[in-house]
Design an enzyme around this catalytic site. Structure first.
Site, PDB file in Angstrom:
ATOM      1  N   CYS A 179     -14.785  -3.127 -23.536  1.00 25.65           N
ATOM      2  CA  CYS A 179     -15.388  -2.963 -22.210  1.00 25.65           C
ATOM      3  C   CYS A 179     -16.837  -2.537 -22.429  1.00 25.65           C
ATOM      4  O   CYS A 179     -17.230  -2.226 -23.555  1.00 25.65           O
ATOM      5  CB  CYS A 179     -14.610  -1.933 -21.382  1.00 25.65           C
ATOM      6  SG  CYS A 179     -15.034  -0.221 -21.739  1.00 25.65           S
TER       7      CYS A 179
ATOM      8  N   ARG B 186      -8.660  13.826 -30.981  1.00 30.79           N
ATOM      9  CA  ARG B 186      -9.806  13.467 -31.830  1.00 30.79           C
ATOM     10  C   ARG B 186     -10.283  14.755 -32.508  1.00 30.79           C
ATOM     11  O   ARG B 186     -10.600  15.732 -31.838  1.00 30.79           O
ATOM     12  CB  ARG B 186     -10.888  12.900 -30.928  1.00 30.79           C
ATOM     13  CG  ARG B 186     -12.095  12.415 -31.617  1.00 30.79           C
ATOM     14  CD  ARG B 186     -13.096  11.948 -30.574  1.00 30.79           C
ATOM     15  NE  ARG B 186     -12.721  10.706 -29.935  1.00 30.79           N
ATOM     16  CZ  ARG B 186     -13.248  10.279 -28.781  1.00 30.79           C
ATOM     17  NH1 ARG B 186     -14.146  11.018 -28.142  1.00 30.79           N
ATOM     18  NH2 ARG B 186     -12.897   9.135 -28.270  1.00 30.79           N
TER      19      ARG B 186
ATOM     20  N   ARG C 167     -20.838  16.445 -29.097  1.00 36.30           N
ATOM     21  CA  ARG C 167     -19.627  15.988 -29.797  1.00 36.30           C
ATOM     22  C   ARG C 167     -19.759  16.099 -31.319  1.00 36.30           C
ATOM     23  O   ARG C 167     -20.751  16.621 -31.813  1.00 36.30           O
ATOM     24  CB  ARG C 167     -19.369  14.545 -29.386  1.00 36.30           C
ATOM     25  CG  ARG C 167     -19.367  14.357 -27.859  1.00 36.30           C
ATOM     26  CD  ARG C 167     -18.037  13.986 -27.424  1.00 36.30           C
ATOM     27  NE  ARG C 167     -17.912  13.778 -26.015  1.00 36.30           N
ATOM     28  CZ  ARG C 167     -17.279  12.713 -25.484  1.00 36.30           C
ATOM     29  NH1 ARG C 167     -16.835  11.751 -26.263  1.00 36.30           N
ATOM     30  NH2 ARG C 167     -17.090  12.632 -24.191  1.00 36.30           N
TER      31      ARG C 167
ATOM     32  N   CYS D 290     -13.705  -1.593 -31.316  1.00 41.20           N
ATOM     33  CA  CYS D 290     -13.196  -0.329 -30.764  1.00 41.20           C
ATOM     34  C   CYS D 290     -11.678  -0.403 -30.664  1.00 41.20           C
ATOM     35  O   CYS D 290     -11.087  -1.463 -30.834  1.00 41.20           O
ATOM     36  CB  CYS D 290     -13.796  -0.084 -29.392  1.00 41.20           C
ATOM     37  SG  CYS D 290     -13.167  -1.222 -28.146  1.00 41.20           S
TER      38      CYS D 290
ATOM     39  N   LYS E 289     -24.412  13.285 -27.830  1.00 42.56           N
ATOM     40  CA  LYS E 289     -24.096  12.878 -29.206  1.00 42.56           C
ATOM     41  C   LYS E 289     -25.281  13.107 -30.149  1.00 42.56           C
ATOM     42  O   LYS E 289     -26.413  12.788 -29.792  1.00 42.56           O
ATOM     43  CB  LYS E 289     -23.694  11.406 -29.230  1.00 42.56           C
ATOM     44  CG  LYS E 289     -22.426  11.149 -28.436  1.00 42.56           C
ATOM     45  CD  LYS E 289     -22.009   9.697 -28.460  1.00 42.56           C
ATOM     46  CE  LYS E 289     -20.642   9.527 -27.813  1.00 42.56           C
ATOM     47  NZ  LYS E 289     -20.226   8.110 -27.796  1.00 42.56           N
TER      48      LYS E 289
ATOM     49  N   CYS F 246      -6.291   2.488 -24.778  1.00 37.82           N
ATOM     50  CA  CYS F 246      -7.472   2.858 -24.000  1.00 37.82           C
ATOM     51  C   CYS F 246      -7.306   2.477 -22.530  1.00 37.82           C
ATOM     52  O   CYS F 246      -7.144   1.292 -22.202  1.00 37.82           O
ATOM     53  CB  CYS F 246      -8.718   2.181 -24.571  1.00 37.82           C
ATOM     54  SG  CYS F 246     -10.153   2.632 -23.589  1.00 37.82           S
TER      55      CYS F 246
ATOM     56  N   LYS G 108     -21.373  13.640 -21.629  1.00 36.89           N
ATOM     57  CA  LYS G 108     -21.218  13.728 -23.080  1.00 36.89           C
ATOM     58  C   LYS G 108     -22.580  13.696 -23.782  1.00 36.89           C
ATOM     59  O   LYS G 108     -23.553  13.136 -23.240  1.00 36.89           O
ATOM     60  CB  LYS G 108     -20.351  12.585 -23.578  1.00 36.89           C
ATOM     61  CG  LYS G 108     -20.853  11.217 -23.161  1.00 36.89           C
ATOM     62  CD  LYS G 108     -20.134  10.066 -23.852  1.00 36.89           C
ATOM     63  CE  LYS G 108     -18.673   9.976 -23.594  1.00 36.89           C
ATOM     64  NZ  LYS G 108     -18.096   8.670 -24.034  1.00 36.89           N
TER      65      LYS G 108
ATOM     66  N   CYS H   4     -17.810   1.387 -27.294  1.00 38.91           N
ATOM     67  CA  CYS H   4     -17.395   2.285 -28.381  1.00 38.91           C
ATOM     68  C   CYS H   4     -17.470   1.624 -29.749  1.00 38.91           C
ATOM     69  O   CYS H   4     -17.622   2.300 -30.763  1.00 38.91           O
ATOM     70  CB  CYS H   4     -15.980   2.781 -28.132  1.00 38.91           C
ATOM     71  SG  CYS H   4     -15.792   3.571 -26.522  1.00 38.91           S
TER      72      CYS H   4
END
Ligand code: SRM
Ligand code: SF4
Length: 602
Positions: free
Chosen positions: A511, A112, A182, A466, A248, A472, A246, A515
């Site tokens: 899930c 990414r 990120r 997603c 953002k 994934c 993480k 995302c």
């Protein structure tokens, strides 16, 4: 290399204190004694040991690269490569078959890139287009919900050359994954107005300011000079153990909320006087992920902290990050994000600590309005007499489909385009800064390659999914691969009810990690198991309301039967041009999600 402090029964307090000791710059900002009781104590999550022992994110990645016996990375490096923008994956479609043949999974990595504000040049595009064709299993460039692109299916032997190729064209993948800040999003297309351009410059500055300082990326992938001792590399903002989870960040130019600010830990909402940016409203604590059956996890919208003038932007960004660094939960990763820190210690406490660290007081939030999130497709006028063309890319998958050679089309345009490309947070792509003389040629190329398709309905252009299967590892149900068929069914229902041109913000996520941002959709499907989804209803058009669980574990037929009934009610009971998401809340199909935010499921 085991660090006794973090591998056994050490507490998060120890980790925070150690982090402050090692990073001189932090000493003055360390957690005051009266706040120490707010640090979650207990056995640290194993990721804390991995980060702490990693010699500033190097681990033994270089040694692993030379190991031809496996296509994968060994235990800790599996986590550490994330900080370098990569995830180890395998093709789940053939996993069982390979196990039967006693073969290890076909390990590859997904990369990414870091592209603050989603800006990429045609020259850069051509290089990534070549790499995707020659060295990835997927053969595609995948545009993401966070304004960047991913390569899927890169073999170990090609990883280093991939980073070197990216470096040659001025792109890196530092900190696009892992427990760091990120890729920083920005309302798409700085060429739309002067204000957008100014906001984009801040997105870049914030991204750079919050990057890790370690030279590990250059050393491992670019054969950069070795640092004598990694201990000497300070991480003044992120700390030696990096963040608990993480993180953002977005920069938003109202009224357009295309970046979906409420999915993010930290948001800077642009406030302007005339065409000049004067500062930002700061919002913190958004996030969408949850875990099925675990009511201590939930999606949450962001809270307003207040207004800051431009000059304080970077200081405030660092103060929010370091507050979360020191107060975030390092014991339980499921409750480690900023949203949980704020709910645990309270917004006033969080705000006071940010103000203390930044050495300022927030002004009252300046008025701003958010009106929508979708991209405006087709040609629009830009600055300096130039033009912009926004292309709808279904699922963000730039690939040469048999009937639609999108990837070749993009490459053909890149060869003649003199402006830039802009990726949007809705997985779409803008050809920006087109001179009047080039407009007709670019339009023709886009049409020839299926990049402009007037047949796409408004509904299709309002849908998003997603990646999910097959790459994934966390996917529970299909998302990207079923989206086109789901939209066909939804279009069918809209036509049946006499509203074929209407559009509902419809998002599918494989899930509950979310995302595809289903938890900010009017209709959100959240994968529960193969072919089964939870149906969430009631998000709004500007993305400030979280949809509520309406039905659980539906198969696809039951799902569309439910929607059929609800659409029927919508057309008959709707007030004026009331949106579907507002309608289901108004008539009580679902109750709106209100504060206190912890009561999401109550
Ligand atoms: Fe995501 C993990 C794909 C945006 C929440 N996400 C993953 C991984 C890397 C699976 C994994 O950990 O092994 C997925 C890789 C799939 C693949 O094969 O590519 C993945 N996430 C994506 C992308 C590519 C979806 C897309 O179709 O565009 C998006 C990449 C964004 C980027 O460029 O950085 C993507 N992920 C999001 C978003 C939406 C957003 O940020 O606007 C969210 C929800 C917002 C949020 O963070 O609350 C999101 N992804 C997660 C989570 C849950 C985090 C949490 O708070 O618990 C995970 C799992 C985790 O971190 O443990 C995850
Ligand atoms: Fe994978 Fe789940 Fe994210 Fe979809 S929502 S990409 S299935 S982690």
């Amino acid at each position: 290399m085991s660090n006794p402090d973090t591998s056994t029964a050490a507490t998060a307090t120890t980790a925070a204190a150690a982090s402050n000791r090692k990073d001189g710059a932090l000493v003055s900002n360390s957690l005051p004694a009266e706040l120490q009781h707010l640090v979650v104590t207990g056995k640290l999550a194993d990721n804390e040991r991995i980060k702490g022992d990693s010699e500033r994110l190097r681990g033994t990645i270089s040694a692993d690269l030379g190991d031809d016996l496996t296509g994968g990375f060994s235990a800790d490096n599996f986590q550490l490569i994330r900080f370098h923008g990569m995830y180890q994956q395998d093709d789940r479609d053939i996993r069982a078959e390979r196990t039967e043949q006693k073969l290890e999974p076909l390990h590859t990595v997904m990369l990414r890139a870091r592209l603050p504000g989603g800006v990429i040049s045609p020259k850069q595009w051509l290089a990534i287009d070549d790499f995707a064709r020659d060295s990835t299993h997927a053969g595609s460039i995948r545009l993401t919900t966070r304004q960047t692109f991913q390569f899927h299916g890169v073999l170990k032997r090609d990883i280093k050359s991939m980073h070197q190729m990216l470096n040659r064209i001025g792109i890196d993948s530092i900190a696009t994954a892992g427990d760091v800040n990120r890729n920083v999003l920005c309302t798409a297309n700085p060429e739309q107005s002067q204000l957008h351009s100014q906001a984009y410059e801040w997105a870049k500055k914030i991204s750079e300011h919050l990057l890790p300082h370690t030279r590990a990326y250059a050393e491992v992938w670019l054969d950069g000079e070795k640092v004598e001792s990694s201990k000497a590399e300070e991480e003044p903002i992120l700390g030696s153990n990096y963040l608990p989870r993480k993180f953002k960040t977005t920069v938003v130019v109202p009224p357009h909320n295309d970046v979906d600010l409420h999915a993010n830990d930290l948001n800077f909402v642009a406030i302007a006087e005339g065409d000049s940016l004067i500062g930002f409203n700061v919002l913190v604590g958004g996030g969408l992920a949850m875990t099925h059956g675990d009511h201590a996890t939930y999606p949450r919208t962001a809270d307003e902290l207040g207004f800051v003038p431009l000059a304080d932007t970077l200081t405030v960004a660092a103060a929010v990050v370091s507050t979360q660094r020191d107060l975030g939960n390092r014991v339980n990763r499921k409750n480690a994000k900023t949203k949980y820190t704020i709910d645990r210690i309270g917004l006033p406490q969080f705000k006071a600590e940010v103000e203390r660290r930044a050495g300022l007081h927030f002004d009252a939030v300046r008025p701003y309005v958010l009106t929508g999130r979708g991209d405006s497709f087709g040609w629009t006028a830009g600055i300096d007499g130039k033009h912009n063309l926004t292309l709808f890319i279904e699922n963000g998958r730039v690939f040469d489909f048999i009937d639609k050679p999108l990837k070749s089309g993009m490459a053909a345009i890149a060869k003649i385009h003199h402006g830039e490309f802009r990726l949007t947070a809705n997985q779409n792509l803008i050809i920006a800064g087109v001179a009047s003389d080039d407009k007709a040629t670019i339009d023709a190329l886009a049409r020839q390659h299926g990049l402009i398709d007037d047949g796409h309905s408004n509904q299709r252009k309002s849908a998003m999914a997603c990646v999910s299967l097959p790459t994934c590892p966390l996917a529970m149900a299909e998302a990207e691969r079923v989206l086109p068929a789901h939209v066909d069914r939804l279009e069918g229902l809209l036509s049946k009810h006499g509203i074929p041109d209407e559009a509902i913000i419809f998002r599918v996520t494989g899930c509950p990690n979310g995302c595809g941002r289903a938890m900010l959709a009017e209709v959100g499907l959240v994968g529960k198991g193969p072919g089964r989804y939870n149906l969430h209803l009631g998000g709004n058009v500007n993305g400030t309301r979280i949809p509520k669980l309406y039905r659980e574990n539906l198969d696809e037929d039951s799902l569309f039967a439910e929607l059929d009934g609800l659409l029927q009610r919508w057309v008959t009971e709707r007030r004026g041009d009331e949106r579907f998401g507002d309608f289901v809340v108004r008539v009580g199909v679902v109750a709106p999600v209100l504060v206190p935010k912890q009561d999401f499921y109550a």
